[in-house]
Motif scaffolding. Sequence first.
Motif, PDB file in Angstrom:
ATOM      1  N   ILE A  94       7.367  57.057  29.844  1.00 35.27           N
ATOM      2  CA  ILE A  94       7.268  56.603  31.698  1.00 35.27           C
ATOM      3  C   ILE A  94       6.926  55.313  31.660  1.00 35.27           C
ATOM      4  CG2 ILE A  94       5.341  57.125  32.417  1.00 35.27           C
ATOM      5  CD1 ILE A  94       4.809  59.865  31.359  1.00 35.27           C
ATOM      6  N   GLN A  95       7.872  55.226  32.645  1.00 33.73           N
ATOM      7  CA  GLN A  95       7.983  53.443  32.933  1.00 33.73           C
ATOM      8  C   GLN A  95       6.868  53.627  34.012  1.00 33.73           C
ATOM      9  OE1 GLN A  95      11.879  52.228  32.604  1.00 33.73           O
ATOM     10  NE2 GLN A  95      11.330  49.915  31.259  1.00 33.73           N
ATOM     11  N   LEU A  96       6.030  52.619  34.649  1.00 37.34           N
ATOM     12  CA  LEU A  96       5.133  52.181  36.593  1.00 37.34           C
ATOM     13  C   LEU A  96       6.583  50.924  36.436  1.00 37.34           C
ATOM     14  CD1 LEU A  96       1.822  53.499  35.401  1.00 37.34           C
ATOM     15  CD2 LEU A  96       3.917  55.139  36.719  1.00 37.34           C
ATOM     16  N   ARG A  97       6.441  50.977  37.806  1.00 43.03           N
ATOM     17  CA  ARG A  97       7.352  49.988  38.546  1.00 43.03           C
ATOM     18  C   ARG A  97       6.879  49.542  40.010  1.00 43.03           C
ATOM     19  NH1 ARG A  97      13.541  51.002  37.294  1.00 43.03           N
ATOM     20  NH2 ARG A  97      14.078  51.872  39.400  1.00 43.03           N
ATOM     21  N   PRO A  98       6.615  48.994  40.779  1.00 45.01           N
ATOM     22  CA  PRO A  98       6.940  48.079  41.403  1.00 45.01           C
ATOM     23  C   PRO A  98       7.892  49.530  42.664  1.00 45.01           C
ATOM     24  CG  PRO A  98       5.865  46.845  40.916  1.00 45.01           C
ATOM     25  CD  PRO A  98       6.475  47.241  39.540  1.00 45.01           C
ATOM     26  N   VAL A  99       6.874  49.513  43.784  1.00 42.48           N
ATOM     27  CA  VAL A  99       8.675  50.089  44.524  1.00 42.48           C
ATOM     28  C   VAL A  99       9.296  48.764  45.382  1.00 42.48           C
ATOM     29  CG1 VAL A  99       7.986  52.539  45.152  1.00 42.48           C
ATOM     30  CG2 VAL A  99       7.400  50.891  46.915  1.00 42.48           C
ATOM     31  N   ALA A 100      10.842  48.772  45.521  1.00 37.92           N
ATOM     32  CA  ALA A 100      11.256  47.887  45.997  1.00 37.92           C
ATOM     33  C   ALA A 100      11.275  47.104  46.976  1.00 37.92           C
ATOM     34  CB  ALA A 100      12.960  48.305  45.793  1.00 37.92           C
ATOM     35  N   ALA A 101      10.589  47.990  48.012  1.00 41.06           N
ATOM     36  CA  ALA A 101      10.188  47.330  49.630  1.00 41.06           C
ATOM     37  C   ALA A 101       9.181  48.574  49.927  1.00 41.06           C
ATOM     38  CB  ALA A 101      11.303  48.575  50.335  1.00 41.06           C
ATOM     39  N   PRO A 102       7.976  47.916  49.035  1.00 40.42           N
ATOM     40  CA  PRO A 102       6.575  49.039  49.637  1.00 40.42           C
ATOM     41  C   PRO A 102       6.802  48.556  51.388  1.00 40.42           C
ATOM     42  CG  PRO A 102       5.981  46.421  48.660  1.00 40.42           C
ATOM     43  CD  PRO A 102       7.316  46.689  48.430  1.00 40.42           C
ATOM     44  N   SER A 103       5.536  49.308  52.359  1.00 40.95           N
ATOM     45  CA  SER A 103       5.024  48.929  53.369  1.00 40.95           C
ATOM     46  C   SER A 103       3.809  48.177  52.901  1.00 40.95           C
ATOM     47  CB  SER A 103       4.500  50.989  53.337  1.00 40.95           C
ATOM     48  OG  SER A 103       3.204  50.628  53.281  1.00 40.95           O
ATOM     49  N   PRO A 104       3.768  47.456  54.781  1.00 41.65           N
ATOM     50  CA  PRO A 104       2.376  46.650  54.230  1.00 41.65           C
ATOM     51  C   PRO A 104       1.291  47.012  53.678  1.00 41.65           C
ATOM     52  CG  PRO A 104       3.525  46.387  56.456  1.00 41.65           C
ATOM     53  CD  PRO A 104       4.630  47.691  55.598  1.00 41.65           C
ATOM     54  N   THR A 105       0.188  48.171  54.204  1.00 39.17           N
ATOM     55  CA  THR A 105      -0.595  48.682  53.302  1.00 39.17           C
ATOM     56  C   THR A 105      -0.487  49.528  52.082  1.00 39.17           C
ATOM     57  OG1 THR A 105      -0.838  50.009  55.743  1.00 39.17           O
ATOM     58  CG2 THR A 105      -1.819  50.464  53.151  1.00 39.17           C
ATOM     59  N   GLN A 106       0.681  49.566  51.447  1.00 37.70           N
ATOM     60  CA  GLN A 106       0.873  49.858  50.069  1.00 37.70           C
ATOM     61  C   GLN A 106       0.963  48.574  49.185  1.00 37.70           C
ATOM     62  OE1 GLN A 106       4.593  51.524  50.376  1.00 37.70           O
ATOM     63  NE2 GLN A 106       3.868  53.418  49.634  1.00 37.70           N
ATOM     64  N   ALA A 107       1.364  47.138  49.763  1.00 40.09           N
ATOM     65  CA  ALA A 107       1.479  46.681  48.955  1.00 40.09           C
ATOM     66  C   ALA A 107      -0.061  45.049  49.190  1.00 40.09           C
ATOM     67  CB  ALA A 107       2.381  45.333  50.594  1.00 40.09           C
ATOM     68  N   ARG A 108       0.070  45.866  50.212  1.00 41.38           N
ATOM     69  CA  ARG A 108      -1.785  45.278  50.534  1.00 41.38           C
ATOM     70  C   ARG A 108      -3.025  45.943  49.308  1.00 41.38           C
ATOM     71  NH1 ARG A 108      -6.407  47.354  53.220  1.00 41.38           N
ATOM     72  NH2 ARG A 108      -5.335  48.526  54.258  1.00 41.38           N
ATOM     73  N   LEU A 109      -2.779  47.420  49.291  1.00 37.02           N
ATOM     74  CA  LEU A 109      -3.785  47.947  48.403  1.00 37.02           C
ATOM     75  C   LEU A 109      -3.299  48.413  47.110  1.00 37.02           C
ATOM     76  CD1 LEU A 109      -3.801  51.758  50.178  1.00 37.02           C
ATOM     77  CD2 LEU A 109      -5.872  49.810  50.032  1.00 37.02           C
ATOM     78  N   TYR A 110      -1.538  47.595  46.627  1.00 37.47           N
ATOM     79  CA  TYR A 110      -1.572  47.217  45.000  1.00 37.47           C
ATOM     80  C   TYR A 110      -2.160  45.768  44.504  1.00 37.47           C
ATOM     81  CZ  TYR A 110       1.794  45.313  41.832  1.00 37.47           C
ATOM     82  OH  TYR A 110       2.775  45.466  40.921  1.00 37.47           O
ATOM     83  N   ARG A 111      -2.116  44.625  45.979  1.00 37.40           N
ATOM     84  CA  ARG A 111      -2.658  43.667  44.818  1.00 37.40           C
ATOM     85  C   ARG A 111      -4.505  43.810  45.470  1.00 37.40           C
ATOM     86  NH1 ARG A 111       0.825  41.554  49.608  1.00 37.40           N
ATOM     87  NH2 ARG A 111      -0.800  41.255  51.052  1.00 37.40           N
TER      88      ARG A 111
END
Length: 614
Positions: free
Chosen positions: A587-604
Amino acid sequence: MSTWLFLRRAGRRSAHLLLGCCWFGIFAFSLAARAQTSKPMIEYNLTPQAPNSHLITVTIRYKPMETTKVVDFALPAWRPGRYQIQNYARNVRDFTATDQSGRTLAWEKVDKSTWRVPCGGVREVRVAYAYYANTLDAGSTLWNDEELYWNGTNLLMYVVGQKDRPARLSLTIPQSWQCAYPLKKVGEPFVYEAPDYDTLADAPGIASPTLNLVRFDHAGTTYHLAFQGPVSLPLNELAGQVERIVAATVAMFGGKAPFADYWFLYHSLPGGRFHGVEHLNSTSITFPSSVFDERPQRFYAITAHEFFHAWNVKRIRPQGLGPFDYSREVHTRNLWVAEGVTSYYDDLLCRRAGVISVEDYLRAVATTIASQQRTPGRLVTPVTAASFDAWLTPDDSNVRVDFYTKGALVALLLDLDIRRRTGGAKSLDDAMRWLSATYAERGVGYPENGMQLAVEAVTGASYADFFARYVDGTDELPYGDYLEVVGVELIESRPAKQPKVSLGIELAGDERQTVIANVLPTEAGFQAGLDRGDILVALDGEQATMATLPALLMKRQPGEVVKVLVFRRGKLREFSVTLQPETRTDIQLRPVAAPSPTQARLYREWLGLIQPEP
């Protein structure tokens, strides 16, 4: 209950008194405090005998406050932090009792951990015993030619019914030794005091001529790091990294720690293992000496784990875990919160502190998911049941669930879902702070549904379905659905060198003798009749061992039938097994290539790459 918790509880109660009763409340509290401090000390002394005897002489001096016929001295049967009966009394020998003049008093052992001393009207009861101490882990006691290391629950008896008495502990060791001990030092060379037995028993100590100490201050608290054994990094460099973890944790809980001093007691062990035990204002940790050359992340993660426990379980605790009954099992369904939520935060706080990279953090979460998915018991035993039955170890490994692992993953899902429901305004951090303010600061434990109450309080939404399915139930955890909130995808893959097929068994042993250690329920080997303890001999006429079986299976396809030879109770048996597809994956976890602005903010915000807006 510790004095700190007692004062916090008393203070909160008095704040809620009606105005006309305030002075009476303050006066009553003053009298209670005076009565508490006027109780005579129970005095303890540790005097090591010859190092290769591994015996420590423990003496206790107790003065009854009123005439009593008998006094019972008892040793805990378990220690907080390890929910298994340990029976420390097995290491006690040479028990004696005398009065204040040295006159011998009769005694009898009334159960496995209690010594009863008839004392008539004597002014003081003095007992002495030898304790065999030859085990070194984070919760043990050791005496040898290099150090004296102790955990109070192992070797310090309490006077039954008198655990609220203040205690004084002295050490009879060379004055030139260093001592790392989290209790208040009140005399030289080594005299310490505790407000009650629980605090005394909770404090581990190391005394040694080779102890290395380093310290730092943060937000009004002094942090002491003590190292026994070889360390390949400069201690100041290590302390700097630990300070970053401390800062991230303290910030999460409001910026101020609930103690003036905190002690990290480390044992570096060549060929050793990781083990940690939490305490009220300290932790004891063992680690392999090679860790800084191999996987330093493991050192920082266990440090973060045990430090987080200073809040979660030592203060934010289930109702059953304090005040402690040391004589029997104490059950709670919330060890998944006490240990699992802490396991979630250990790597996460290291990430937020900048001690580990984002890649290392996501790799650690992926490893945890893979471990859970390879556990058959996840489909059988709810994590609350595993918590309650922590005192038991089922013989059937196929029903076991690790509440550390599943608890960490439930915490991950809760954290991500709280962020989703609140648009990032709240997180699991807020739920932990709610538990702290609602229960810990009042000196009480939370109820069995405390975590559900917390997440519902910070979100204003019901979590009844979530807890019914994933906490009290055995539904599969839908990792991908929740990771999507922060723009992370879960990728499963099969290693190129892994067979496409499986027998549905787990093996142990070596090339000389390979044993079937487990037969996974409902899978190929189980359906064919293979059993635990069978000695694997051959597959389709070719010798099968742990070393050769993967290569033999590489030639096969799902649905093929193979002949498996085993020895069972001395008899050769043959079984026809229909090979199943191999379901275990990496199993690997990796950020999606094109996150939405909300996804990017919550990720950070989740990973501490930016701070959430107030």
